[in-house]
Structure formats: C-alpha cells, structure tokens
Enzyme design. Structure first.
Site, mmCIF file in Angstrom:
data_model
loop_
_atom_site.group_PDB
_atom_site.id
_atom_site.type_symbol
_atom_site.label_atom_id
_atom_site.label_comp_id
_atom_site.label_asym_id
_atom_site.label_seq_id
_atom_site.Cartn_x
_atom_site.Cartn_y
_atom_site.Cartn_z
ATOM 1 N N ILE A 1 0.818 -1.219 0.000
ATOM 2 C CA ILE A 1 0.000 0.000 0.000
ATOM 3 C C ILE A 1 0.853 1.272 0.000
ATOM 4 C CG2 ILE A 1 -2.046 -1.087 1.000
ATOM 5 C CD1 ILE A 1 -1.266 0.268 3.690
ATOM 6 N N HIS B 1 16.875 -2.738 7.938
ATOM 7 C CA HIS B 1 15.707 -2.070 7.356
ATOM 8 C C HIS B 1 14.414 -2.872 7.411
ATOM 9 C CE1 HIS B 1 18.573 0.909 6.039
ATOM 10 N NE2 HIS B 1 19.275 -0.055 5.479
ATOM 11 N N GLN B 2 14.305 -3.841 8.332
ATOM 12 C CA GLN B 2 13.036 -4.570 8.492
ATOM 13 C C GLN B 2 12.088 -3.714 9.319
ATOM 14 O OE1 GLN B 2 13.303 -8.410 10.423
ATOM 15 N NE2 GLN B 2 11.229 -8.969 9.845
ATOM 16 N N GLU B 3 10.923 -3.403 8.754
ATOM 17 C CA GLU B 3 9.935 -2.559 9.424
ATOM 18 C C GLU B 3 8.841 -3.377 10.117
ATOM 19 O OE1 GLU B 3 9.864 0.934 9.508
ATOM 20 O OE2 GLU B 3 11.863 0.877 8.612
ATOM 21 N N HIS C 1 8.893 -11.220 5.161
ATOM 22 C CA HIS C 1 8.202 -10.835 3.934
ATOM 23 C C HIS C 1 9.222 -10.547 2.848
ATOM 24 C CE1 HIS C 1 8.818 -7.143 6.278
ATOM 25 N NE2 HIS C 1 8.776 -6.445 5.136
ATOM 26 N N PHE C 2 8.822 -10.871 1.636
ATOM 27 C CA PHE C 2 9.637 -10.647 0.457
ATOM 28 C C PHE C 2 8.961 -9.566 -0.378
ATOM 29 C CE2 PHE C 2 10.854 -14.730 1.927
ATOM 30 C CZ PHE C 2 12.112 -15.020 1.423
#
Length: 135
Positions: free
Chosen positions: A33, A90-92, A97-98
């Site tokens: 999104i 940088h994993q939020e 998830h890819f």
C-alpha cells in the site's frame, strides 16, 4: 502459528483488508500500500516468524515461485526481490516478507547503495572454512 499483534498475521486472518494477488495454504501475496513502483508486491509465509531463520523450510518453499509468478504477471523486465532481517537491516514489520519491486526506470523502484570492502583473501579463506564447517 500467528501473532495477535502482527499486522501481517491480521492480514492473513482477514482482520485487516489487503489487495490479495495470490493465496495458498502457506503463502499470501498482496500489493504494497506504500509502493516504490507500480506492481510492488509483498509475498509472506502465513507462518509467523520475525526472521528468515524462524520460518520452517516447508513454509518457505513456495515463496520464490510466487515471486516469479508476480514478476511475469506484472511484466517487470527489471526488478528487485528484497527480504530484510532486523531493524538495522531495514526490516519494518516483524514478520518475514519478500518484496517484489519493479524497477521501470532510474527514478522509480528501489535505490541501492553497495559499500564494497577491500578483499583480504587470507581472511576470506578463513571465513569460507568457518561457514562451510557449520553447514
């Protein structure tokens, strides 16, 4: 396995709507999104795990074939497949998830820095032996 607080687990359960592109018993793919480009999509295992090493192999087996289907369906000729583990990487969202991110031009899609280091072959050979011994 799921986490009650995880936004992706809520999407899997249907508690939060998503723009589903693909769904199977173990995998869900949906449009991002907040896309970096047209067709930017996420592919996630339904099994909750924060990092790649937390996900059982059988839950990972279907992910790249789904990414490949998305690439073909979007018609992306240039694209990035990204999977981050940990905040400084940088994993939020704390659910594996890819990202499949089409790169149609220099302005859209992902931009990457690549801070290469000088090679010390003695250290590189020692690292090779160390990693191979643990596999």
């Amino acid at each position: 396995m799921s986490s009650a607080a995880c936004i992706f687990c809520k999407i899997v359960k249907g508690d939060i709507p998503s723009m589903k592109l693909f769904e199977s018993e173990k995998v869900l793919a949906f449009l991002d999104i907040n896309p970096l480009s047209r067709g930017h999509a996420l592919v996630i295992p339904k099994h909750h795990g924060e990092k790649l090493t937390d996900i059982p192999d059988d839950a990972l087996m279907e992910i790249l074939p789904v990414v490949k289907k998305l690439v073909k369906a979007t018609g992306a000729e240039n694209y990035n497949v990204l999977q981050n583990n940990g905040r400084i990487a940088h994993q939020e969202v704390d659910h594996v998830h890819f990202h499949m991110i089409p790169k149609p031009n220099a302005e859209e899609g992902m931009s990457i820095g690549w801070p290469q280091q000088k090679t010390d072959f003695d250290k590189l050979n020692a690292l090779l032996a160390e990693i191979k011994a643990k596999m």
